[in-house]
Design a protein around this motif. Structure first.
Motif, PDB file in Angstrom:
ATOM      1  N   ILE A  60       0.833  -1.201   0.000  1.00  0.00           N
ATOM      2  CA  ILE A  60       0.000   0.000   0.000  1.00  0.00           C
ATOM      3  C   ILE A  60       0.870   1.254   0.000  1.00  0.00           C
ATOM      4  O   ILE A  60       0.638   2.185  -0.789  1.00  0.00           O
ATOM      5  CB  ILE A  60      -0.965  -0.027   1.205  1.00  0.00           C
ATOM      6  CG1 ILE A  60      -2.026  -1.109   0.989  1.00  0.00           C
ATOM      7  CG2 ILE A  60      -1.609   1.338   1.423  1.00  0.00           C
ATOM      8  CD1 ILE A  60      -2.858  -1.435   2.213  1.00  0.00           C
ATOM      9  N   TYR A  84      -5.369  -2.675  -1.253  1.00  0.00           N
ATOM     10  CA  TYR A  84      -6.369  -2.434  -0.204  1.00  0.00           C
ATOM     11  C   TYR A  84      -7.306  -3.636  -0.064  1.00  0.00           C
ATOM     12  O   TYR A  84      -7.583  -4.095   1.040  1.00  0.00           O
ATOM     13  CB  TYR A  84      -7.195  -1.195  -0.514  1.00  0.00           C
ATOM     14  CG  TYR A  84      -6.562   0.120  -0.141  1.00  0.00           C
ATOM     15  CD1 TYR A  84      -5.955   0.319   1.094  1.00  0.00           C
ATOM     16  CD2 TYR A  84      -6.610   1.202  -1.021  1.00  0.00           C
ATOM     17  CE1 TYR A  84      -5.398   1.542   1.435  1.00  0.00           C
ATOM     18  CE2 TYR A  84      -6.064   2.431  -0.690  1.00  0.00           C
ATOM     19  CZ  TYR A  84      -5.458   2.597   0.539  1.00  0.00           C
ATOM     20  OH  TYR A  84      -4.915   3.809   0.876  1.00  0.00           O
ATOM     21  N   GLN A  89      -9.203  -4.211   3.286  1.00  0.00           N
ATOM     22  CA  GLN A  89      -9.696  -2.839   3.385  1.00  0.00           C
ATOM     23  C   GLN A  89     -10.575  -2.521   2.172  1.00  0.00           C
ATOM     24  O   GLN A  89     -10.249  -1.666   1.347  1.00  0.00           O
ATOM     25  CB  GLN A  89      -8.533  -1.870   3.499  1.00  0.00           C
ATOM     26  CG  GLN A  89      -7.666  -2.108   4.719  1.00  0.00           C
ATOM     27  CD  GLN A  89      -6.499  -1.158   4.771  1.00  0.00           C
ATOM     28  OE1 GLN A  89      -6.582  -0.001   4.367  1.00  0.00           O
ATOM     29  NE2 GLN A  89      -5.368  -1.642   5.271  1.00  0.00           N
ATOM     30  N   ALA A  92     -11.634   1.122   1.574  1.00  0.00           N
ATOM     31  CA  ALA A  92     -10.530   1.940   1.073  1.00  0.00           C
ATOM     32  C   ALA A  92     -10.313   1.673  -0.417  1.00  0.00           C
ATOM     33  O   ALA A  92     -10.031   2.598  -1.182  1.00  0.00           O
ATOM     34  CB  ALA A  92      -9.255   1.663   1.860  1.00  0.00           C
ATOM     35  N   ALA A  93     -10.457   0.423  -0.836  1.00  0.00           N
ATOM     36  CA  ALA A  93     -10.314   0.087  -2.256  1.00  0.00           C
ATOM     37  C   ALA A  93     -11.393   0.783  -3.087  1.00  0.00           C
ATOM     38  O   ALA A  93     -11.110   1.329  -4.163  1.00  0.00           O
ATOM     39  CB  ALA A  93     -10.390  -1.423  -2.450  1.00  0.00           C
ATOM     40  N   GLN A  96     -10.705   4.427  -3.325  1.00  0.00           N
ATOM     41  CA  GLN A  96      -9.638   4.686  -4.287  1.00  0.00           C
ATOM     42  C   GLN A  96     -10.190   4.713  -5.703  1.00  0.00           C
ATOM     43  O   GLN A  96      -9.786   5.526  -6.516  1.00  0.00           O
ATOM     44  CB  GLN A  96      -8.530   3.639  -4.159  1.00  0.00           C
ATOM     45  CG  GLN A  96      -7.299   3.975  -4.961  1.00  0.00           C
ATOM     46  CD  GLN A  96      -6.685   5.296  -4.526  1.00  0.00           C
ATOM     47  OE1 GLN A  96      -6.525   5.552  -3.344  1.00  0.00           O
ATOM     48  NE2 GLN A  96      -6.350   6.141  -5.487  1.00  0.00           N
TER      49      GLN A  96
END
Length: 192
Positions: A60, A84, A89, A92-93, A96
């Motif tokens: 990451i 992520y 996560q 978070a992915a 993004q």
């Protein structure tokens, strides 16, 4: 790659210029661009390598550093999304992906590529299947006259198949593999 990436401290001759020298400015630009592209390539390979070896914090961090070089680099957004997701996560992915879509729309007036949209859909629908790679270091086969304990070889074990509901079994399998007897064992995990 780690050493190479650590050596890059910033743009080539940043802040330095010669007055009234267009030729120098051109040379400096092309040299800097070439070095930046090499640095970007090293970050890409290193981020992917960390992710494939399941070293998610480093993956990451490296993908973020790669993306900071060029926020329009969709490959970097995808690598960070994969990292992520593989790190568990998911939100978070997905954030993004939204950041990627926002930047591309604002700067270029385009949508993310189909590959990026497919990755986002796979993460959304819990279909993203990360590749888990584990490095196992074991003694190398030594010739009878040499028995150096420092000799080792590395075996890469990859897993690319979904193990829905079998995560605990997979962890037990990996733990048993890493703590196997010197003679070795054969392990199998079966099921749909």
């Amino acid at each position: 790659l780690e050493e190479c990436v650590a050596l890059y401290r910033g743009d080539f001759l940043a802040g330095f210029s010669l007055r009234d020298s267009a030729e120098f400015d051109d040379w400096k630009f092309f040299q800097g661009d070439s070095l930046r592209r090499r640095f970007s390539s090293a970050l890409e390979r290193l981020a992917r390598s960390y992710r494939l070896r399941n070293r998610m914090n480093l993956a990451i961090e490296t993908a973020r550093r790669w993306l900071a070089l060029d926020p329009l680099q969709e490959d970097a957004h995808r690598e960070l999304m994969r990292s992520y997701a593989q790190a568990g996560q998911r939100n978070a992915a997905l954030r993004q992906y939204n950041e990627c879509a926002r930047i591309l729309e604002k700067e270029l007036g385009v949508e993310p590529m189909e590959e990026t949209r497919e990755l986002q859909n796979a993460i959304l629908e819990h279909r993203y299947q990360p590749v888990v790679t584990i490095e196992v270091t074991e003694p190398a086969a030594a010739a009878p006259e040499t028995t150096s304990p420092a000799s080792t070889s590395t075996t890469i074990v990859s897993h690319e198949f979904p193990l829905i509901g079998r995560e605990q079994s997979w962890e037990s399998l990996l733990d048993a593999y890493q703590n196997r007897a010197p003679g070795g064992y054969f392990f199998a995990l079966e099921g749909e």
